[in-house]
Design a protein around this motif. Structure first.
Motif, short mmCIF file in Angstrom:
data_model
loop_
_atom_site.label_atom_id
_atom_site.label_comp_id
_atom_site.label_asym_id
_atom_site.label_seq_id
_atom_site.Cartn_x
_atom_site.Cartn_y
_atom_site.Cartn_z
N GLY A 1 0.82 -1.21 0.00
CA GLY A 1 0.00 0.00 0.00
C GLY A 1 0.85 1.26 0.00
N ALA A 2 1.88 1.26 0.79
CA ALA A 2 2.75 2.43 0.84
C ALA A 2 3.45 2.64 -0.49
CB ALA A 2 3.78 2.27 1.96
N THR A 3 3.83 1.57 -1.15
CA THR A 3 4.49 1.67 -2.46
C THR A 3 3.54 2.25 -3.49
OG1 THR A 3 5.85 -0.23 -1.92
CG2 THR A 3 5.68 0.33 -4.23
N LEU A 4 2.29 1.77 -3.49
CA LEU A 4 1.31 2.30 -4.45
C LEU A 4 1.01 3.78 -4.18
CD1 LEU A 4 -1.19 -0.68 -4.77
CD2 LEU A 4 0.37 0.19 -6.52
N ALA A 5 0.89 4.14 -2.92
CA ALA A 5 0.63 5.54 -2.58
C ALA A 5 1.80 6.42 -3.01
CB ALA A 5 0.39 5.68 -1.08
N PHE A 6 3.02 5.95 -2.77
CA PHE A 6 4.21 6.71 -3.17
C PHE A 6 4.24 6.86 -4.69
CE2 PHE A 6 8.60 6.74 -4.71
CZ PHE A 6 9.04 7.91 -4.12
N GLU A 7 4.00 5.76 -5.40
CA GLU A 7 4.02 5.79 -6.87
C GLU A 7 2.96 6.75 -7.41
OE1 GLU A 7 3.71 2.76 -10.67
OE2 GLU A 7 3.84 1.93 -8.66
N ARG A 8 1.77 6.70 -6.83
CA ARG A 8 0.68 7.58 -7.26
C ARG A 8 1.06 9.04 -7.05
NH1 ARG A 8 -3.27 5.78 -4.02
NH2 ARG A 8 -2.75 7.33 -2.47
N GLU A 9 1.62 9.37 -5.89
CA GLU A 9 2.01 10.74 -5.60
C GLU A 9 3.16 11.21 -6.48
OE1 GLU A 9 0.35 12.96 -3.77
OE2 GLU A 9 -1.11 11.34 -3.63
N GLN A 10 4.11 10.32 -6.73
CA GLN A 10 5.24 10.67 -7.60
C GLN A 10 4.75 10.95 -9.02
OE1 GLN A 10 8.22 7.61 -8.13
NE2 GLN A 10 9.81 9.15 -8.38
N LEU A 11 3.89 10.11 -9.53
CA LEU A 11 3.34 10.32 -10.87
C LEU A 11 2.50 11.60 -10.93
CD1 LEU A 11 2.36 6.67 -11.80
CD2 LEU A 11 4.13 8.06 -12.90
N ALA A 12 1.74 11.84 -9.89
CA ALA A 12 0.92 13.06 -9.84
C ALA A 12 1.82 14.30 -9.85
CB ALA A 12 0.01 13.05 -8.62
N ALA A 13 2.94 14.26 -9.14
CA ALA A 13 3.88 15.40 -9.12
C ALA A 13 4.50 15.60 -10.49
CB ALA A 13 4.95 15.18 -8.06
N LEU A 14 4.88 14.52 -11.16
CA LEU A 14 5.44 14.62 -12.51
C LEU A 14 4.41 15.17 -13.49
CD1 LEU A 14 7.47 11.29 -12.69
CD2 LEU A 14 8.40 13.62 -12.56
#
Length: 116
Positions: free
Chosen positions: A48-61
């Motif tokens: 879950g933490a990995t998916l949340a991090f990935e989602r936030e990173q992609l949203a920032a990009l």
């Protein structure tokens, strides 16, 4: 660089940025829908933490791409209005080297340094 070459450069970069924005949006949507189908508890599930991090990173990009697209659109507007390559702060010409590195630059190097 002449106006036609500048317009071509800005247009090509705008088109590439639009494509990058579309790809990032598709990736964000993919991560969101993958997470929506599962019963992930971000606090207790290690994935879950990995998916949340990935989602936030992609949203920032994606947000960076949106901002870059806005800058390119403004540069094209300045070009059409005959104000491209002129510092918005002091009115001096923006150096060729700066425009080559940042074709969407709105300020000369001196004014940009003062703004920081």
């Amino acid at each position: 660089m002449d106006e036609s070459s500048t317009r071509d450069l800005l247009t090509a970069e705008r088109d590439a940025t639009r494509a990058r924005l579309a790809a990032l949006s598709a990736e964000v949507d993919g991560v969101v829908s993958a997470a929506a189908g599962s019963n992930i508890d971000d606090e207790h599930d290690p994935e879950g933490a990995t998916l949340a991090f990935e989602r936030e990173q992609l949203a920032a990009l994606r947000e960076q791409a949106r901002q870059h697209l806005d800058e390119l659109e403004l540069a094209l507007q300045r070009l059409a209005a005959g104000r491209y390559g002129v510092c918005e702060t002091c009115g001096a010409p923006i150096g060729e080297e700066r425009l080559a590195a940042r074709p969407f630059a709105r300020q000369c190097v001196s004014c940009a340094a003062k703004a920081r």
